[in-house]
Design an enzyme around this catalytic site. Structure first.
Site, PDB file in Angstrom:
ATOM      1  CD  GLU A  83       6.780  -2.671  -8.884  1.00 36.04           C
ATOM      2  OE1 GLU A  83       5.598  -2.356  -9.270  1.00 36.04           O
ATOM      3  OE2 GLU A  83       7.853  -2.274  -9.332  1.00 36.04           O
ATOM      4  CB  VAL A 132       3.112   0.004   4.186  1.00 33.97           C
ATOM      5  CG1 VAL A 132       4.327  -0.623   4.589  1.00 33.97           C
ATOM      6  CG2 VAL A 132       1.847  -0.250   4.878  1.00 33.97           C
ATOM      7  CB  CYS A 167      -2.021  -3.980  -7.426  1.00 32.39           C
ATOM      8  SG  CYS A 167      -0.776  -5.005  -8.094  1.00 32.39           S
ATOM      9  CB  SER A 225      -0.985  -0.098   1.253  1.00 37.01           C
ATOM     10  OG  SER A 225      -0.144   0.340   2.341  1.00 37.01           O
TER      11      SER A 225
END
Length: 474
Positions: free
Chosen positions: A211, A193, A245, A190
């Site tokens: 990523e 984070v 994602c 995320s």
């Protein structure tokens, strides 16, 4: 059990010994990793089903086969990737010199995986790290405990324990791990984070690959085979229960296209999952109760109209494939990445309006355009920015090892897969071995300085084509 610092020190000592540098060592470790996946396919499927209720088809396609393909690709091309690059531009002053670029391993790298694809999102970066000659510490997601424990058990059995290690634990363990110095940190997860990762890397000036994700749009415009579009949209959106994602996060289309699309989506979902998707063996589950409640909270706050799905069960973390219309830009579903089986449809009136909407948002990890008109696909491609792009399909672009995979802006930094991962975990070292010849040119740079020497030196070091009767690349 060894402490984090002891494990890192062990790997760093191994790296400094140079054992990971030779091609044969790298190839052997890649072959061992290949054996790990091939020999434990059923154990991997069982762990993924326990963690995410993943059907076998999705586990094999998106976790096992994508990892095997990246391994095959790396093993086939490793020798070529490792070769020095000599196609370097030279000028007259360096004409007799040996100039080249070496790809050298970085050192001890940290790879932090994600829970939505808990195998391939940690093993694909590992493939790249091994190919580039690094030692690596793997931190799997603690959310998928079955897969985490399986990796912790298998990695030491198949790979060199002096070069590669798995460290398990929760958020506090990861925070502690990040206090150590690494030569590269590769994180998938995320944006929240990711900011903590960057802060932790800053004191050591550690380079980072992030990523991440974002709200990846699916723009449907112009003439289109609506049945084919519905199938490809449903598959890419609801694959892995929308927990990808790169899943299409929302649809942009005209009202006319929306009205044609809705019955096609309804028919496709019934074909895919039957009249009750909750009973289908091909429909997964939301990973944890906390993630289920987050999605339900977004759905309840939305002012959009549910036209397909909407059913849910908290006891087994089920949410039916759900489609909403009359969704506005300010809606609760449009404020962050959905990451679940909920698909809002927003309407626009023109191609330009759709492009403008996309460009007002953060740059997404992926952008999808569905249209039979090549000019539409090209126009969107040329006037937007995203980590990746796919015309007339969704998520499949990330499965090709020859394409770089990564974000831009808020969707991430850096890329991997295939050669691109090798480059991420390599230092490109510019090298020059000078010749003692052509000293008459070199003495022009020595004191005492003069305008005469400066003029000749500028001519000898220029890269302007044909300035000295040669070319810029030799």
């Amino acid at each position: 059990m060894a402490s984090q610092s002891e494990v890192i020190d062990r790997l760093r000592a191994t790296f400094r010994s140079g054992v990971t540098f030779p091609e044969q060592f790298r190839m052997t470790q890649l072959q061992n990793l290949l054996s790990l996946v091939e020999e434990n396919e059923q154990l991997i499927q069982d762990a993924l089903h326990k963690d995410l209720h993943k059907p076998k088809f999705e586990s094999v396609l998106s976790e096992i086969q994508i990892t095997l393909n990246d391994l095959y690709f790396a093993m086939e091309n490793l020798r070529t990737w490792m070769q020095p690059e000599y196609n370097i531009g030279k000028n007259l002053a360096t004409r007799m010199d040996d100039c080249f670029i070496r790809r050298e391993p970085l050192g001890v790298v940290l790879i932090i995986g994600a829970w939505n694809y808990p195998l391939h999102l940690i093993l694909l970066p590992l493939v790249a790290a091994i190919a580039a000659g690094n030692c690596a510490i793997l931190k799997p997601s603690e959310i998928c405990q079955a897969t985490e424990q399986l990796l912790a058990e298998l990695i030491p059995k198949y790979l060199s324990q002096d070069c590669y290690a798995v460290l398990c634990g929760g958020a506090e363990d990861t925070k502690s791990l990040l206090k150590n110095k690494f030569d590269h940190i590769f994180y998938t997860g995320s944006q929240v984070v990711a900011r903590s990762i960057l802060l932790a890397a800053a004191p050591h000036l550690t380079p980072v690959t992030l990523e991440l994700g974002g709200k990846s749009p699916c723009f449907i415009y112009g003439h289109i085979d609506i049945q084919k579009a519905a199938k490809r949209l449903c598959w890419s959106k609801f694959f892995n229960t929308g927990q990808s994602c790169v899943a299409p996060d929302y649809v942009l289309c005209t009202a006319q296209t929306r009205d044609a699309l809705l019955p096609a989506l309804q028919e496709t979902l019934r074909t895919f999952y039957g009249p009750d998707p909750g009973a289908s063996l091909d429909m997964g589950r939301i990973v944890t109760p906390r993630h289920w409640r987050r999605l339900m909270d977004m759905l309840e706050k939305s002012k959009g109209k549910v036209v397909i799905g909407g059913e849910s069960r908290e006891e087994d973390r089920y949410i039916a494939p759900t489609v909403l219309v009359d969704v506005q830009e300010s809606d609760a579903l449009m404020q962050e990445e959905i990451f679940g089986p909920i698909l809002p449809i927003l309407t626009i009136e023109s191609l330009e309006e759709g492009i403008d909407y996309i460009n007002r948002q953060e740059k997404p990890l992926a952008l999808y355009v569905f249209s039979d008109e090549t000019s539409v696909v090209t126009t969107v491609l040329n006037n937007t920015s995203s980590g990746g792009f796919c015309g007339n399909d969704g998520i499949v672009h990330m499965a090709l090892p020859g394409l770089p995979f990564g974000g831009v802006g808020a969707s991430g930094m850096g890329s991997y897969h295939g050669r691109w991962g090798f480059e991420t975990f390599s230092h490109r070292r510019g090298c020059m071995n000078r010749s003692w010849l052509l000293e008459r040119v070199n003495i022009l740079r020595y004191p005492p300085y003069s305008d005469y020497n400066l003029g000749w030196l500028r001519w000898a070091t220029t890269f302007k084509k044909n300035s000295w009767g040669g070319c810029s690349v030799m």
